[in-house]
Design a protein around this motif. Structure first.
Motif, PDB file in Angstrom:
ATOM      1  N   GLN A  78     -42.040  13.472  19.047  1.00 14.82           N
ATOM      2  CA  GLN A  78     -41.436  14.784  18.763  1.00 14.82           C
ATOM      3  C   GLN A  78     -42.115  15.464  17.580  1.00 14.82           C
ATOM      4  O   GLN A  78     -42.319  16.671  17.575  1.00 14.82           O
ATOM      5  CB  GLN A  78     -39.924  14.652  18.547  1.00 14.82           C
ATOM      6  N   ASN A  79     -42.512  14.660  16.592  1.00 17.94           N
ATOM      7  CA  ASN A  79     -43.176  15.217  15.410  1.00 17.94           C
ATOM      8  C   ASN A  79     -44.544  15.799  15.781  1.00 17.94           C
ATOM      9  O   ASN A  79     -44.897  16.910  15.357  1.00 17.94           O
ATOM     10  CB  ASN A  79     -43.340  14.124  14.359  1.00 17.94           C
ATOM     11  N   PHE A  80     -45.304  15.064  16.586  1.00  9.19           N
ATOM     12  CA  PHE A  80     -46.633  15.513  17.004  1.00  9.19           C
ATOM     13  C   PHE A  80     -46.542  16.771  17.868  1.00  9.19           C
ATOM     14  O   PHE A  80     -47.255  17.758  17.626  1.00  9.19           O
ATOM     15  CB  PHE A  80     -47.337  14.392  17.778  1.00  9.19           C
ATOM     16  N   LEU A  81     -45.654  16.749  18.862  1.00  6.80           N
ATOM     17  CA  LEU A  81     -45.548  17.882  19.789  1.00  6.80           C
ATOM     18  C   LEU A  81     -45.035  19.140  19.099  1.00  6.80           C
ATOM     19  O   LEU A  81     -45.571  20.233  19.308  1.00  6.80           O
ATOM     20  CB  LEU A  81     -44.625  17.511  20.957  1.00  6.80           C
ATOM     21  N   MET A  82     -43.995  18.998  18.260  1.00 10.06           N
ATOM     22  CA  MET A  82     -43.418  20.178  17.606  1.00 10.06           C
ATOM     23  C   MET A  82     -44.330  20.712  16.501  1.00 10.06           C
ATOM     24  O   MET A  82     -44.400  21.920  16.275  1.00 10.06           O
ATOM     25  CB  MET A  82     -42.035  19.848  17.042  1.00 10.06           C
ATOM     26  N   SER A  83     -45.041  19.812  15.816  1.00 13.45           N
ATOM     27  CA  SER A  83     -45.971  20.258  14.771  1.00 13.45           C
ATOM     28  C   SER A  83     -47.147  21.017  15.372  1.00 13.45           C
ATOM     29  O   SER A  83     -47.543  22.074  14.865  1.00 13.45           O
ATOM     30  CB  SER A  83     -46.489  19.068  13.964  1.00 13.45           C
ATOM     31  N   GLN A  87     -48.286  24.961  14.986  1.00 12.28           N
ATOM     32  CA  GLN A  87     -49.641  25.391  14.633  1.00 12.28           C
ATOM     33  C   GLN A  87     -50.206  26.386  15.649  1.00 12.28           C
ATOM     34  O   GLN A  87     -50.918  27.333  15.287  1.00 12.28           O
ATOM     35  CB  GLN A  87     -50.574  24.174  14.527  1.00 12.28           C
ATOM     36  N   LYS A  88     -49.858  26.190  16.924  1.00 16.66           N
ATOM     37  CA  LYS A  88     -50.290  27.140  17.962  1.00 16.66           C
ATOM     38  C   LYS A  88     -49.669  28.511  17.737  1.00 16.66           C
ATOM     39  O   LYS A  88     -50.333  29.545  17.898  1.00 16.66           O
ATOM     40  CB  LYS A  88     -49.901  26.618  19.349  1.00 16.66           C
ATOM     41  N   ASN A 126     -47.436  29.824   6.609  1.00 20.67           N
ATOM     42  CA  ASN A 126     -47.128  28.396   6.423  1.00 20.67           C
ATOM     43  C   ASN A 126     -45.624  28.178   6.252  1.00 20.67           C
ATOM     44  O   ASN A 126     -45.057  27.212   6.770  1.00 20.67           O
ATOM     45  CB  ASN A 126     -47.874  27.844   5.207  1.00 20.67           C
ATOM     46  N   THR A 127     -44.973  29.095   5.509  1.00 21.28           N
ATOM     47  CA  THR A 127     -43.518  29.008   5.338  1.00 21.28           C
ATOM     48  C   THR A 127     -42.810  29.195   6.677  1.00 21.28           C
ATOM     49  O   THR A 127     -41.835  28.504   6.978  1.00 21.28           O
ATOM     50  CB  THR A 127     -43.040  30.076   4.330  1.00 21.28           C
ATOM     51  N   LEU A 128     -43.304  30.132   7.481  1.00 20.83           N
ATOM     52  CA  LEU A 128     -42.731  30.358   8.809  1.00 20.83           C
ATOM     53  C   LEU A 128     -42.873  29.111   9.677  1.00 20.83           C
ATOM     54  O   LEU A 128     -41.942  28.724  10.396  1.00 20.83           O
ATOM     55  CB  LEU A 128     -43.424  31.544   9.483  1.00 20.83           C
ATOM     56  N   ASN A 129     -44.031  28.459   9.589  1.00 20.42           N
ATOM     57  CA  ASN A 129     -44.269  27.235  10.357  1.00 20.42           C
ATOM     58  C   ASN A 129     -43.259  26.151   9.986  1.00 20.42           C
ATOM     59  O   ASN A 129     -42.674  25.489  10.855  1.00 20.42           O
ATOM     60  CB  ASN A 129     -45.691  26.737  10.102  1.00 20.42           C
ATOM     61  N   GLU A 130     -43.025  25.979   8.676  1.00 24.19           N
ATOM     62  CA  GLU A 130     -42.044  24.991   8.203  1.00 24.19           C
ATOM     63  C   GLU A 130     -40.630  25.348   8.674  1.00 24.19           C
ATOM     64  O   GLU A 130     -39.857  24.471   9.071  1.00 24.19           O
ATOM     65  CB  GLU A 130     -42.084  24.915   6.674  1.00 24.19           C
ATOM     66  N   LEU A 132     -39.780  27.160  11.305  1.00 27.13           N
ATOM     67  CA  LEU A 132     -39.676  26.961  12.756  1.00 27.13           C
ATOM     68  C   LEU A 132     -39.438  25.493  13.083  1.00 27.13           C
ATOM     69  O   LEU A 132     -38.581  25.159  13.904  1.00 27.13           O
ATOM     70  CB  LEU A 132     -40.956  27.435  13.450  1.00 27.13           C
ATOM     71  N   TYR A 133     -40.203  24.618  12.423  1.00 29.78           N
ATOM     72  CA  TYR A 133     -40.063  23.175  12.676  1.00 29.78           C
ATOM     73  C   TYR A 133     -38.649  22.709  12.328  1.00 29.78           C
ATOM     74  O   TYR A 133     -38.005  21.997  13.106  1.00 29.78           O
ATOM     75  CB  TYR A 133     -41.096  22.400  11.858  1.00 29.78           C
ATOM     76  N   ALA A 134     -38.157  23.142  11.158  1.00 31.86           N
ATOM     77  CA  ALA A 134     -36.820  22.721  10.711  1.00 31.86           C
ATOM     78  C   ALA A 134     -35.721  23.303  11.600  1.00 31.86           C
ATOM     79  O   ALA A 134     -34.745  22.622  11.924  1.00 31.86           O
ATOM     80  CB  ALA A 134     -36.601  23.151   9.269  1.00 31.86           C
ATOM     81  N   SER A 135     -35.873  24.573  12.013  1.00 28.20           N
ATOM     82  CA  SER A 135     -34.814  25.230  12.785  1.00 28.20           C
ATOM     83  C   SER A 135     -34.740  24.725  14.227  1.00 28.20           C
ATOM     84  O   SER A 135     -33.694  24.812  14.863  1.00 28.20           O
ATOM     85  CB  SER A 135     -35.030  26.756  12.791  1.00 28.20           C
ATOM     86  N   ILE A 136     -35.862  24.187  14.746  1.00 26.48           N
ATOM     87  CA  ILE A 136     -35.860  23.658  16.114  1.00 26.48           C
ATOM     88  C   ILE A 136     -35.470  22.186  16.119  1.00 26.48           C
ATOM     89  O   ILE A 136     -34.557  21.768  16.819  1.00 26.48           O
ATOM     90  CB  ILE A 136     -37.235  23.856  16.790  1.00 26.48           C
ATOM     91  N   THR A 137     -36.180  21.385  15.310  1.00 28.30           N
ATOM     92  CA  THR A 137     -35.942  19.937  15.342  1.00 28.30           C
ATOM     93  C   THR A 137     -34.608  19.555  14.704  1.00 28.30           C
ATOM     94  O   THR A 137     -33.965  18.609  15.152  1.00 28.30           O
ATOM     95  CB  THR A 137     -37.076  19.171  14.628  1.00 28.30           C
ATOM     96  N   GLY A 138     -34.197  20.300  13.648  1.00 26.90           N
ATOM     97  CA  GLY A 138     -32.941  19.972  12.965  1.00 26.90           C
ATOM     98  C   GLY A 138     -31.747  19.951  13.909  1.00 26.90           C
ATOM     99  O   GLY A 138     -31.127  18.898  14.122  1.00 26.90           O
TER     100      GLY A 138
END
Length: 232
Positions: A78-83, A87-88, A126-130, A132-138
């Motif tokens: 999940q970390n690899f796919l969502m990260s 980035q995409k 970069n902040t948006l990327n972080e 997005l990751y937190a708001s989806i995976t959390g």
């Protein structure tokens, strides 16, 4: 909501990666909760004073190791796919931003500093990327865990379940307060990044003027003050 809609449209372009990311998140939640259920026979036996056979201890221990291996694989997946998905999105947004800025009239560049524009490409994305990751995976990874653990707790001890259940609303309220305060601070921080980038750009592009008038100490003091404001 318009910003969220735009981000969702970008996310849905990568449906397959998003789907497998969700599958790994679901697996991670399941393997995180599983030990609480799996170890029940051993804990119950020890609580009642009955010591299980060594064979049972070995089997449960081996099962726990397997659960943690599967949990680790799920977390990596999940970390690899969502990260990489994040980035995409940043890649696409950076290109869109560049295409937009390059076509803007001179008036736009007169009103905004170079550092502020550059910070949109670096810090803001970069902040948006972080975020997005937190708001989806959390929510998708942690909320299912919460409900599964509450379900297990209800079957084991309804008293403990009630205590935990009544503690959740105040916890959610505190998280909301902290989130709102953090949002304001983050906005200030991003603005300060823009100002610091502007100062750096001015100093580096105008280094010949700085050297010609021996302004190194003056520029150093300016930078230290701006850097301290960002730290604060």
């Amino acid at each position: 909501m318009s910003v969220i809609t735009k981000i969702l449209k970008l996310l849905l372009r990568h449906k397959l990666q998003l789907f497998f990311g969700f599958m790994f998140m679901a697996a991670y939640s399941l393997f995180t909760v599983a030990p609480a259920w799996y170890m029940k026979p051993i804990v119950d036996s020890l609580s009642s004073g009955n010591i299980p056979q060594l064979k049972k201890f070995i089997m449960v221990g081996f099962g726990i190791i397997l659960l943690f291996i599967f949990k680790g694989i799920s977390y990596f997946g999940q970390n690899f796919l969502m990260s990489t998905l994040g980035q995409k999105l940043i890649l696409e947004l950076r290109e869109k931003l560049y295409n937009k800025i390059i076509l803007m009239p001179f008036g736009f560049f007169n009103k905004r500093s170079t550092g502020d524009i550059i910070s949109r490409f670096t810090t803001d994305l970069n902040t948006l990327n972080e975020a997005l990751y937190a708001s989806i995976t959390g929510p998708l990874r942690d909320i299912p865990q919460l409900f599964m653990l509450l379900g297990i707790m209800l079957t084991r001890s309804w008293q403990l379940f009630l205590v935990t259940f009544f503690l959740l609303p105040p916890a959610a309220w505190l998280i909301t307060i902290f989130g709102n305060k953090n949002k304001k601070v983050t906005q200030k921080r991003l603005n300060k990044y823009g100002e610091l980038t502007t100062l750096l750009t001015e100093t580096i592009t105008g280094i010949r003027v700085v050297k010609a008038f021996s302004m190194e100490k003056y520029e150093l003091n300016r930078f230290q003050k701006e850097n301290k404001r960002l730290y604060n």
